[in-house]
Scaffold this motif. Structure first.
Motif, short mmCIF file in Angstrom:
data_model
loop_
_atom_site.label_atom_id
_atom_site.label_comp_id
_atom_site.label_asym_id
_atom_site.label_seq_id
_atom_site.Cartn_x
_atom_site.Cartn_y
_atom_site.Cartn_z
N VAL A 1 0.85 -1.19 0.00
CA VAL A 1 0.00 0.00 0.00
C VAL A 1 0.89 1.23 0.00
N THR A 2 0.57 2.18 -0.88
CA THR A 2 1.38 3.39 -0.99
C THR A 2 0.96 4.43 0.04
N PHE A 3 1.90 5.25 0.42
CA PHE A 3 1.69 6.32 1.41
C PHE A 3 0.86 7.44 0.77
N LYS A 4 -0.09 7.99 1.51
CA LYS A 4 -1.00 9.00 0.98
C LYS A 4 -0.59 10.43 1.33
N GLY A 5 0.49 10.61 2.07
CA GLY A 5 0.90 11.96 2.46
C GLY A 5 1.80 12.60 1.42
N ARG A 6 2.45 13.68 1.83
CA ARG A 6 3.31 14.45 0.95
C ARG A 6 4.72 13.89 0.93
N VAL A 7 5.44 14.22 -0.13
CA VAL A 7 6.82 13.79 -0.28
C VAL A 7 7.71 14.66 0.60
N ILE A 8 8.87 14.12 0.97
CA ILE A 8 9.84 14.90 1.75
C ILE A 8 10.46 15.96 0.84
N PRO A 9 10.37 17.24 1.20
CA PRO A 9 10.85 18.29 0.28
C PRO A 9 12.34 18.17 -0.06
N ARG A 10 13.16 17.80 0.94
CA ARG A 10 14.60 17.77 0.68
C ARG A 10 15.03 16.56 -0.13
N LEU A 11 14.13 15.61 -0.34
CA LEU A 11 14.45 14.45 -1.17
C LEU A 11 13.73 14.53 -2.52
N SER A 12 13.31 15.73 -2.93
CA SER A 12 12.59 15.87 -4.18
C SER A 12 12.79 17.28 -4.71
N THR A 13 12.41 17.47 -5.95
CA THR A 13 12.48 18.79 -6.58
C THR A 13 11.42 18.86 -7.66
N HIS A 14 11.03 20.08 -8.02
CA HIS A 14 10.03 20.25 -9.06
C HIS A 14 10.58 19.77 -10.40
N ARG A 15 9.76 19.05 -11.14
CA ARG A 15 10.19 18.56 -12.44
C ARG A 15 10.06 19.67 -13.47
N ILE A 16 11.12 19.90 -14.21
CA ILE A 16 11.14 20.91 -15.26
C ILE A 16 10.77 20.24 -16.57
N LYS A 17 9.69 20.68 -17.18
CA LYS A 17 9.19 20.05 -18.40
C LYS A 17 9.64 20.84 -19.62
N HIS A 18 9.83 20.11 -20.71
CA HIS A 18 10.33 20.73 -21.94
C HIS A 18 9.39 20.51 -23.12
N GLY A 19 8.29 19.82 -22.93
CA GLY A 19 7.30 19.67 -23.98
C GLY A 19 7.83 19.01 -25.23
N GLY A 20 8.75 18.08 -25.10
CA GLY A 20 9.29 17.39 -26.25
C GLY A 20 10.28 18.21 -27.05
N ARG A 21 10.70 19.39 -26.54
CA ARG A 21 11.65 20.25 -27.26
C ARG A 21 13.07 20.01 -26.81
N ASN A 22 14.01 20.30 -27.70
CA ASN A 22 15.42 20.21 -27.34
C ASN A 22 15.91 21.58 -26.87
N ASP A 23 17.22 21.74 -26.72
CA ASP A 23 17.74 23.01 -26.21
C ASP A 23 17.60 24.14 -27.21
N GLY A 24 17.28 23.83 -28.47
CA GLY A 24 17.05 24.87 -29.46
C GLY A 24 15.59 25.22 -29.64
N GLY A 25 14.69 24.57 -28.89
CA GLY A 25 13.28 24.86 -28.99
C GLY A 25 12.55 24.09 -30.06
N ARG A 26 13.21 23.17 -30.74
CA ARG A 26 12.57 22.40 -31.80
C ARG A 26 11.92 21.15 -31.22
N VAL A 27 10.80 20.76 -31.80
CA VAL A 27 10.09 19.57 -31.34
C VAL A 27 10.85 18.33 -31.80
#
Length: 382
Positions: A121-147
């Protein structure tokens, strides 16, 4: 990373930087360090790059980072640097190895039957902040902005869990506190606490439960969750989170429900059969974790509506035979009931059974490539 207080590289006693981003300087025999840089570092009318070139410094000037290296500055390197996981806590004597037999798939099935009354059974509470970070999404683009990957974008906000793939804290027992859901991967993760109080995330095997003890050691017992070098794992055992290079951390067999089987060992390598039916060799100094990964029911999930895919970051896709001939090789015609030709991509590359690996590329440590999907389905491998 940009602005009036931009980090720069300090090497050989000289500060390399500019007010428009980060410039990393590479000097012979010097080690770059991170420093802070405020304001302009150049004289009036002279830019930092032109001043560097005028003085003859051999510096490598890079544009500001725009890829996923925002999580770590070493994300693009192949060599993994040494990380000291020790805290100075006095270690006890390593426990004596009492479970020596191979942990086979039959043993795990017996454990599953014993644990039917206590499911994972998985835990229903929040994740530990110091063991996680916000995921930065790129929408399928590379470093030049192309899909580069179509049908990606959007999705709900997620947090990445810092999973310890290296199991770098050796010979220190840890207790499993809880099993947690990880939105950025298919398998669940387990929060463990070492005897000296350090918290960490690891991949959760199928038969791992809160309260169990796990250990990363050369003399650990052959039970699920323990991490050992392939040299100490007998033939016939099932493993996951396998290192490709010694000390680099686990890179193979990390998806839900997967496992690899140790089928042979020699003086230098251990031969493993992967979940994709590929057979390849790994150095004996590589570490692996015992057992099969959990969350087997993940593929039975009923999403219920199209909006769930949008929550997961998948954008809509259009069938090729519903397009015009100018947009897709399957397009055109008086009806959209057939594909007009064998299935291909929008760029004309066959989709089924076409080998994309170069025949000139050596196999290296691969003993046998994975079998075709038709053969796997015929013999019940899928």
């Amino acid at each position: 990373l940009l602005g009036s207080a931009s980090p720069v590289a300090k090497a050989g006693g000289q500060v390399v930087g500019a007010d428009r981003g980060i410039f990393w300087g590479t000097f012979p025999g010097s080690r770059p360090e991170v420093a802070t840089f405020s304001g302009n570092s150049t004289a009036a009318g002279t830019s930092a790059p032109s001043r560097l070139l005028a003085e003859g410094w051999h510096a490598t000037l890079l544009l500001p980072r725009r890829w996923a290296g925002c999580y770590s500055r070493i994300i693009k390197r192949n060599r993994v640097p040494f990380v000291d996981f020790e805290t100075g806590f006095p270690k006890a004597e390593p426990p004596t190895q009492t479970v020596l037999g191979a942990f086979t798939l039959a043993k795990q099935q017996k454990l599953e039957r014993l644990l039917e009354a206590t499911p994972q059974v998985t835990f229903k509470g929040r994740v530990i902040p110091r063991l996680s970070t916000h995921r930065i999404k790129h929408g399928g683009r590379n470093d030049g902005g192309r899909v580069c990957t179509r049908h990606r974008g959007g999705g709900t906000r997620q947090r990445l869990r810092f999973v310890d793939f290296k199991r770098g804290r050796k010979d220190i027992p840890a207790t499993v506190l809880r099993i947690e859901h990880s939105p950025d991967r298919t398998v669940h993760v387990a929060l463990i606490q070492y005897e000296d109080g350090v918290l960490s995330y690891i991949l959760a095997p199928l038969t791992l439960r809160p309260g169990d003890t796990v250990l990363a050691s050369e003399t650990a017992n052959l039970v699920p969750g323990n991490c050992l070098p392939l040299r100490s794992i007998p033939t016939g055992s099932i493993v996951h989170n396998i290192e490709l290079r010694p000390g680099a951390g686990g890179q193979f067999i990390r998806a839900a429900g997967t496992f690899a089987t140790v089928i042979a060992k020699d003086k230098q390598y251990a031969t493993l059969k992967l979940r994709s039916t590929e057979i390849r060799k790994f150095p004996l100094d590589c570490w692996a974790t015992i057992g099969q990964l959990g969350n087997l029911e993940r593929f039975l999930r009923f999403k219920g509506k199209a909006g769930v895919n949008r929550w997961l970051g998948f954008r809509p896709s259009v069938r090729g035979n519903a397009m015009n001939p100018s947009d897709h090789p399957h397009g055109g015609g008086t009806s959209a009931k057939h594909t007009k030709r064998p299935p291909v991509t929008p760029w004309g590359i066959p989709c089924i059974g076409f080998k994309t690996r170069s025949p000139k590329k050596p196999l290296g440590l691969i003993v046998r490539r994975n079998l075709p999907g038709k053969i796997q389905r015929r013999y019940g491998m899928r």
